[in-house]
Design an enzyme around this catalytic site. Structure first.
Site, short mmCIF file in Angstrom:
data_model
loop_
_atom_site.label_atom_id
_atom_site.label_comp_id
_atom_site.label_asym_id
_atom_site.label_seq_id
_atom_site.Cartn_x
_atom_site.Cartn_y
_atom_site.Cartn_z
N PHE A 120 0.70 -1.20 -0.08
CA PHE A 120 -0.09 -0.09 0.02
C PHE A 120 0.94 1.34 0.10
CE2 PHE A 120 -2.39 -3.19 2.39
CZ PHE A 120 -3.37 -3.44 1.52
N ARG A 121 2.05 1.23 -0.54
CA ARG A 121 2.89 2.22 -0.54
C ARG A 121 3.30 2.94 0.76
NH1 ARG A 121 3.15 3.98 -6.45
NH2 ARG A 121 2.22 2.27 -7.16
N LEU A 122 3.29 1.96 2.04
CA LEU A 122 3.44 2.40 3.26
C LEU A 122 5.04 2.30 3.49
CD1 LEU A 122 0.41 1.30 5.01
CD2 LEU A 122 0.94 3.55 4.20
N HIS A 123 5.85 2.43 2.22
CA HIS A 123 7.35 2.21 2.43
C HIS A 123 7.97 2.79 3.69
CE1 HIS A 123 6.10 1.22 -1.46
NE2 HIS A 123 6.08 2.53 -1.87
#
Ligand code: FMN
Length: 209
Positions: free
Chosen positions: A187-190
């Site tokens: 979820f692009r919560l890098h």
């Protein structure tokens, strides 16, 4: 920590567990990339810019690293070589798709000692040594025959001799004062971690992805 919420389990990292030294974290990830990346885990993008001009980037190979910095070799008369002579600052970037990680490293760049460059040049295959003499890297080439002819002439010149290192072929060491580590999370919560160097040593902080 709440940062672990939503984490892709295979890339779960607790920021508090990160080493104090960015070199240790680099070594850990570089070793992993060496095991997983199908080709050239030591390939990195090198970004340079002249003092008042346009940045440019290209791939070079990392040929050595330790706490003094990150070493690559190139032709000092090339585009990047001219940029570095004008403005000896650069960034290198590794992106390993196989392990979903990126590392950016920046700092001042210096030409390494002649002894160190000679030793590395001597370890290269003879044809690559001849190529380093024959290639006027980044200059316009009218036809490939002229390149092949230059290669043959140099081959003959050093027949039955060791090929010396061309004076325009040098090693460069980037001495980092900034690292940034990035690792993919679903979820692009890098995760992003920056390490910055000051007189007291390295400080670490998290960045929004
Ligand atoms: C996988 C890969 C590795 C490369 N390694 C080097 C290298 O170590 N040194 C080098 O001078 N060029 C290397 N090159 C070529 C550079 O990307 C570039 O084309 C060349 O150095 C000229 O760049 P410049 O005109 O910006 O100076 C490599 C290219 C690739 C694709």
């Amino acid at each position: 920590m709440t940062i672990l919420l939503g984490v892709n389990p295979k890339n779960a990292i607790n920021p508090e567990d990160l080493p104090e030294s960015p070199f240790m974290l680099f070594d850990e990830w570089f070793t992993l990339a060496g095991e997983k990346e199908p080709s050239y885990p030591n390939a990195m993008s090198l970004a340079t810019a002249p003092k008042n001009g346009r940045p440019s980037a290209r791939t070079v190979l990392l040929k050595g690293h330790d706490e003094r910095g990150f070493v690559f070799y190139t032709n000092s008369e090339s585009h990047k070589g001219q940029d570095l002579a004008d403005n000896p600052q650069a960034e290198i970037l590794f992106h390993w798709k196989s392990i979903e990680r990126q590392i950016r490293i920046s700092g001042p760049v210096n030409i390494i000692s002649t002894e160190e460059a000679d030793a590395y040049f001597a370890s290269r295959p003879r044809d690559a040594q001849i190529g380093a003499w024959a290639s006027q890297q980044s200059q316009e080439m009218q036809n490939r025959d002229s390149f092949m002819k230059a290669f043959e002439e140099i081959d003959q010149k050093y027949k039955d001799q060791d090929v010396p290192r061309p004076p325009h072929w040098n090693g460069y060491r980037l001495a980092p004062d900034h690292f940034e580590f990035w690792i993919e999370v679903e979820f692009r919560l890098h995760h992003r971690f920056a390490y910055e160097k000051d007189d007291a040593g390295w400080t670490r902080k998290m960045l929004y992805p």
